[in-house]
Design a protein around this motif. Structure first.
Motif, PDB file in Angstrom:
ATOM      1  N   TYR A   6      48.235  66.794  50.761  1.00  0.00           N
ATOM      2  CA  TYR A   6      47.437  65.914  49.404  1.00  0.00           C
ATOM      3  C   TYR A   6      49.245  65.908  48.249  1.00  0.00           C
ATOM      4  O   TYR A   6      49.592  64.954  47.933  1.00  0.00           O
ATOM      5  CB  TYR A   6      46.386  65.753  48.904  1.00  0.00           C
ATOM      6  N   LEU A   7      49.952  66.896  49.123  1.00  0.00           N
ATOM      7  CA  LEU A   7      50.962  67.492  47.812  1.00  0.00           C
ATOM      8  C   LEU A   7      52.280  66.245  48.153  1.00  0.00           C
ATOM      9  O   LEU A   7      52.392  65.507  47.446  1.00  0.00           O
ATOM     10  CB  LEU A   7      50.911  68.782  47.564  1.00  0.00           C
ATOM     11  N   ASN A   8      52.477  66.532  49.457  1.00  0.00           N
ATOM     12  CA  ASN A   8      53.255  65.222  50.305  1.00  0.00           C
ATOM     13  C   ASN A   8      53.412  63.810  49.847  1.00  0.00           C
ATOM     14  O   ASN A   8      54.430  62.988  49.524  1.00  0.00           O
ATOM     15  CB  ASN A   8      53.377  65.374  51.890  1.00  0.00           C
ATOM     16  N   ALA A   9      51.608  63.618  50.057  1.00  0.00           N
ATOM     17  CA  ALA A   9      51.834  62.716  48.854  1.00  0.00           C
ATOM     18  C   ALA A   9      52.537  61.542  47.808  1.00  0.00           C
ATOM     19  O   ALA A   9      52.475  61.044  47.802  1.00  0.00           O
ATOM     20  CB  ALA A   9      49.875  61.867  49.517  1.00  0.00           C
ATOM     21  N   ILE A  10      51.855  62.323  47.194  1.00  0.00           N
ATOM     22  CA  ILE A  10      52.331  62.501  45.860  1.00  0.00           C
ATOM     23  C   ILE A  10      54.226  62.079  45.675  1.00  0.00           C
ATOM     24  O   ILE A  10      54.691  61.914  44.922  1.00  0.00           O
ATOM     25  CB  ILE A  10      52.235  64.038  44.695  1.00  0.00           C
ATOM     26  N   ILE A  11      54.534  63.365  46.523  1.00  0.00           N
ATOM     27  CA  ILE A  11      56.160  63.685  46.759  1.00  0.00           C
ATOM     28  C   ILE A  11      56.766  62.174  46.698  1.00  0.00           C
ATOM     29  O   ILE A  11      57.722  61.427  46.755  1.00  0.00           O
ATOM     30  CB  ILE A  11      56.422  64.596  47.426  1.00  0.00           C
ATOM     31  N   SER A  12      56.180  62.006  48.364  1.00  0.00           N
ATOM     32  CA  SER A  12      56.579  60.771  48.735  1.00  0.00           C
ATOM     33  C   SER A  12      56.375  59.639  47.613  1.00  0.00           C
ATOM     34  O   SER A  12      57.394  58.375  47.515  1.00  0.00           O
ATOM     35  CB  SER A  12      55.616  60.126  49.766  1.00  0.00           C
ATOM     36  N   ALA A  13      55.403  59.252  46.403  1.00  0.00           N
ATOM     37  CA  ALA A  13      55.237  58.319  45.731  1.00  0.00           C
ATOM     38  C   ALA A  13      56.853  58.078  44.632  1.00  0.00           C
ATOM     39  O   ALA A  13      57.520  57.217  44.386  1.00  0.00           O
ATOM     40  CB  ALA A  13      54.020  58.190  44.777  1.00  0.00           C
ATOM     41  N   THR A  14      57.542  59.625  44.702  1.00  0.00           N
ATOM     42  CA  THR A  14      58.423  59.879  43.582  1.00  0.00           C
ATOM     43  C   THR A  14      59.833  59.278  43.929  1.00  0.00           C
ATOM     44  O   THR A  14      60.719  58.747  44.026  1.00  0.00           O
ATOM     45  CB  THR A  14      59.105  61.297  43.411  1.00  0.00           C
ATOM     46  N   MET A  15      59.370  58.953  45.367  1.00  0.00           N
ATOM     47  CA  MET A  15      60.783  59.025  46.117  1.00  0.00           C
ATOM     48  C   MET A  15      60.534  57.231  46.168  1.00  0.00           C
ATOM     49  O   MET A  15      61.933  56.484  46.689  1.00  0.00           O
ATOM     50  CB  MET A  15      60.492  59.290  47.333  1.00  0.00           C
ATOM     51  N   VAL A  16      59.684  56.160  45.869  1.00  0.00           N
ATOM     52  CA  VAL A  16      59.133  55.293  46.730  1.00  0.00           C
ATOM     53  C   VAL A  16      60.285  54.669  45.159  1.00  0.00           C
ATOM     54  O   VAL A  16      60.581  53.969  44.504  1.00  0.00           O
ATOM     55  CB  VAL A  16      58.260  55.006  46.993  1.00  0.00           C
ATOM     56  N   ALA A  17      59.068  55.623  43.643  1.00  0.00           N
ATOM     57  CA  ALA A  17      59.942  55.092  42.345  1.00  0.00           C
ATOM     58  C   ALA A  17      61.635  55.339  42.334  1.00  0.00           C
ATOM     59  O   ALA A  17      62.263  54.461  41.344  1.00  0.00           O
ATOM     60  CB  ALA A  17      59.391  56.264  41.624  1.00  0.00           C
ATOM     61  N   GLN A  18      62.342  56.316  42.940  1.00  0.00           N
ATOM     62  CA  GLN A  18      63.883  55.977  42.239  1.00  0.00           C
ATOM     63  C   GLN A  18      64.794  55.018  43.827  1.00  0.00           C
ATOM     64  O   GLN A  18      65.147  54.080  43.013  1.00  0.00           O
ATOM     65  CB  GLN A  18      64.350  57.010  43.784  1.00  0.00           C
ATOM     66  N   THR A  27      68.879  52.727  47.675  1.00  0.00           N
ATOM     67  CA  THR A  27      68.014  51.607  47.392  1.00  0.00           C
ATOM     68  C   THR A  27      67.078  51.701  48.988  1.00  0.00           C
ATOM     69  O   THR A  27      66.375  52.451  49.485  1.00  0.00           O
ATOM     70  CB  THR A  27      67.815  50.059  47.102  1.00  0.00           C
ATOM     71  N   ILE A  28      68.549  51.339  50.023  1.00  0.00           N
ATOM     72  CA  ILE A  28      67.748  51.773  51.271  1.00  0.00           C
ATOM     73  C   ILE A  28      67.082  53.327  51.561  1.00  0.00           C
ATOM     74  O   ILE A  28      66.228  53.831  52.161  1.00  0.00           O
ATOM     75  CB  ILE A  28      68.827  51.028  51.925  1.00  0.00           C
ATOM     76  N   SER A  29      68.273  53.993  51.062  1.00  0.00           N
ATOM     77  CA  SER A  29      68.545  55.478  51.391  1.00  0.00           C
ATOM     78  C   SER A  29      67.455  56.033  50.760  1.00  0.00           C
ATOM     79  O   SER A  29      66.424  57.142  51.718  1.00  0.00           O
ATOM     80  CB  SER A  29      69.841  56.232  50.465  1.00  0.00           C
ATOM     81  N   ALA A  30      66.639  55.711  49.524  1.00  0.00           N
ATOM     82  CA  ALA A  30      65.916  55.738  48.323  1.00  0.00           C
ATOM     83  C   ALA A  30      64.334  55.756  49.620  1.00  0.00           C
ATOM     84  O   ALA A  30      63.130  56.368  49.343  1.00  0.00           O
ATOM     85  CB  ALA A  30      65.680  55.565  47.587  1.00  0.00           C
ATOM     86  N   PHE A  31      63.899  54.700  50.335  1.00  0.00           N
ATOM     87  CA  PHE A  31      63.074  54.156  50.429  1.00  0.00           C
ATOM     88  C   PHE A  31      62.942  54.797  52.361  1.00  0.00           C
ATOM     89  O   PHE A  31      62.097  55.318  52.885  1.00  0.00           O
ATOM     90  CB  PHE A  31      62.772  52.514  50.724  1.00  0.00           C
ATOM     91  N   CYS A  32      64.249  54.833  52.876  1.00  0.00           N
ATOM     92  CA  CYS A  32      64.230  55.777  53.685  1.00  0.00           C
ATOM     93  C   CYS A  32      63.966  57.198  53.426  1.00  0.00           C
ATOM     94  O   CYS A  32      63.905  58.632  54.551  1.00  0.00           O
ATOM     95  CB  CYS A  32      65.552  55.660  54.964  1.00  0.00           C
TER      96      CYS A  32
END
Length: 667
Positions: free
Chosen positions: A519-531, A555-560
């Motif tokens: 569940y924690l990794n899902a939250i971390i994933s959201a922070t990547m999307v935000a950047q 942008t591409i790198s953050a979404f990756c």
């Protein structure tokens, strides 16, 4: 056979012509400003020594520059020695920058009596500042001469002579305008105490740093960035720094090339004067400097990080769709291509941070190599833990001193701290070690001391701190997934800045290894999307080509799943964008926690969409929750950044700053 063309130069003033070596100014007499001569004047009437354009007039009127139309010789006439302090009072000019003059035309007068009364030398010095590129020699006729008499004959070198015959002379004064703009925006010549340069940057000692227009200087075409360290106002130029330095010195005068001890004293005085005198001011000043060092250290490798992030994203897709296996050589090769810049990041950051902070880049690169040396990595990852201290495993000893070897691959902050330590250590080592021994013993002691400080002290301190943060994050998450999502989402990328997030990664890895999900990794994933959402807004909003060139790959790198290019290259650099991205992260983390979004894979951000597919049940609400949270995160971070986080004026202050009178203009 044609002979190389000669050029003639007139005496700019009546008096006794003397060899350049006899001029009582070491910068001129040593030929640092080029070939030339001096004149001990008997009259104050100054004439043009060559025909051409007036390309430079110092703000204090004590120096004039000319460029010849035929050969592009750059000729400097310096009126008196150390006369800049007289603020132009003894001089009256009859020309302005941009005027065309003929050799022998009257251009100025100087009050010899006033200069002598001020205890300054009246010697007029002429130097061909680009003589190293243009001339094979300069023959000077010494002795008593009248103003306008031919006193020097120069021989064009073969390259210049042939270029002239073929009509392809390079443009003269290439860096004159940049030099004028830099001087103007550091507060003018009256705000400069001295100037030196290193291999990439101009290092000004300013009387008052607050008079410098940081935004304008940093965004001048030809300037990479600015930095403030050790009382110096540093303008990062790059490989052309020597040419720009010459242009600045030609503009302000060679007397600003003070010796190192004088410059050091000025630096200490300025550092004390410019330091904030309130506790909150000190905190802001220190944090601003720290962020500046971090972003400045990362900028040179941002492109590599972005490219590697995209490559890692492609590799994740290839694995997901079973195009390649994780055990296949194809996977290993592509993984090495995408991961090497991150694995060996301490080496690159050591080099760039050293250039930023003024220590030796090569030595710091070697220290980065020490931290990523395979045997050190093996101790950190597989070494036997013999005891624990403050929650960290003691897995090594140094001459019997037990300590914890941390993993430094992918790390940034330890190398920046090491580069700072090296910048303080190097000058001391050079003072105490004899010159004949420095080449060997300075690098020896520096590698041993800085490497040891990082491994034995800094690494364990960071480990204790990051482990504590990781435990706090787990505690918060167990209390309330929604609240923890808000807090972790809002601040996780701050941990990334300092490399503290690597204490959280093992928790995620352990969750996936033991339970199959996190569940924690899902939250971390959201922070990547935000950047990614924030930097995408900047990429679309900005009209500046240099911003777009960096923002789109970021942008591409953050979404990756790799946010470093977005953070260090754009969002963190412009401050407000990182805040708006963090707000988007907080919203995304809150929704992810509120909806109990689960994640079964390690790869996050948009590229990790398949990580949210339950391997047992297929697509369930975690998948839809990921889409909802990601969409909300992008909308919030994108909208806030578009409205409040960035405008082109942040990166191009030159266009909106009030225009001041140029140094070459006269009232």
């Amino acid at each position: 056979m044609a002979h190389a063309q000669t050029v003639t130069i007139l005496s700019p003033v009546a008096g006794e012509v003397i060899p350049l070596a006899a001029v009582k100014d070491p910068v001129f007499s040593a030929g640092m400003m080029g070939l030339g001569f001096g004149v001990q004047p008997t009259s104050g009437d100054i004439v043009a020594p060559v025909s051409g354009k007036v390309t430079m007039i110092a703000e204090t009127k004590h120096a004039l520059g000319f460029t010849t139309p035929d050969n592009n010789l750059e000729v400097l006439v310096h009126l008196g020695i150390d006369t800049v302090d007289l603020k132009g009072t003894p001089f009256k000019l009859t020309v302005a920058a941009g005027d065309e003059v003929k050799a022998g035309d009257t251009i100025a007068t100087m009050d010899l009596a006033m200069i002598e009364k001020a205890n300054r030398q009246t010697t007029v010095v002429l130097a061909v500042t680009n003589s190293s590129d243009k001339l094979d020699g300069l023959d000077v006729t010494t002795g008593t001469q009248t103003a306008g008499a031919v006193v020097a004959t120069g021989r064009l070198n073969a390259n210049t002579f042939n270029a002239k015959r073929q009509g392809r002379l390079p443009k003269a004064g290439k860096y004159d305008q940049l030099a004028a703009d830099i001087v103007e925006n550091v507060g003018g010549v009256e705000n400069i105490s001295s100037l030196i340069h290193c291999i990439t940057r101009l290092r000004f000692y300013l009387k008052d740093e607050s008079k410098a227009n940081d935004d304008v200087v940093a965004n001048l075409k030809g300037v990479i960035d600015i930095a403030k360290a050790g009382g110096q106002y540093q303008v990062v130029i790059g490989p052309a720094v020597t040419d720009v330095y010459d242009a600045v010195i030609k503009l302000i005068g060679p007397e600003f090339s003070n010796d190192s001890e004088t410059a050091k004293a000025v630096a200490e005085t300025n550092a004390a004067a410019n330091r904030p005198d309130t506790a909150w001011g000190l905190v802001k000043w220190g944090f601003s400097n720290l962020i500046g060092v971090i972003t400045g250290s990362m900028i040179p490798v941002i492109g590599l990080l972005a490219a590697s992030g995209i490559l890692k994203g492609i590799l994740a897709l290839l694995i997901t769709f079973k195009v390649v296996s994780t055990t296949a050589p194809t996977y290993v090769i592509i993984s090495a291509m995408g991961d090497s810049v991150f694995y060996f990041l301490p080496i690159f950051v050591g080099f760039t941070a050293a250039k930023k902070l003024g220590s030796d880049p090569v030595i710091m690169g070697i220290i980065g190599g020490v931290l990523t040396y395979p045997s050190i990595v093996a101790i950190a990852t597989k070494g036997k833990v013999v005891s624990t201290l403050f929650g960290m495993g003691i897995n090594a000893n140094f001459f019997g001193l037990p300590f914890h070897v941390a993993s430094y691959t992918y790390s940034i902050f330890p190398m920046i701290a090491g580069a700072w330590l090296a910048s303080k250590l190097e000058p001391w080592l050079k003072r105490v070690i004899p010159t004949v021994l420095r080449m060997i013993f300075v690098p020896l002691f520096e590698v041993v001391i800085v490497s040891g400080a990082i491994l034995i002290f800094l690494g364990p301190v960071i480990t204790i701190f990051s482990t504590g943060l990781a435990n706090l994050i787990v505690t918060v998450y167990n209390l309330s997934p929604a609240i923890s999502g808000l807090i972790i989402g809002g601040f996780y990328q701050v941990l990334v800045i300092f490399g503290l997030h690597w204490a959280v990664i093992p928790i995620v890895a352990n969750d996936i290894a033991t339970t199959g999900h996190s569940y924690l990794n899902a939250i971390i994933s959201a922070t990547m999307v935000a950047q990614g959402g924030a930097v995408m807004a900047i990429a679309l909003k900005s009209k500046l080509a240099n911003i777009q060139e960096l923002a789109w790959p970021a942008t591409i790198s953050a979404f990756c799943g790799v946010t470093e290019p977005a953070m260090y290259g754009i969002n963190l650099k412009y401050g407000r964008a990182f805040i708006t991205a963090s707000i988007g992260s907080a919203v995304g983390g809150f929704l992810t926690g509120l909806m109990r979004v689960n994640m079964w894979g390690f790869t996050g951000s948009l590229i990790g969409v398949t990580s949210f597919v339950n391997p047992q049940k297929g697509i369930d609400f975690s998948f839809y929750g990921f889409l909802i949270a990601s969409l909300a995160t992008i909308i919030v971070s994108f909208t806030l950044t578009w409205m409040f986080g960035f405008k082109d004026e942040d990166a191009e202050a030159v266009k909106t700053a009030p225009k001041k009178r140029h140094l070459g203009q006269v009232a």
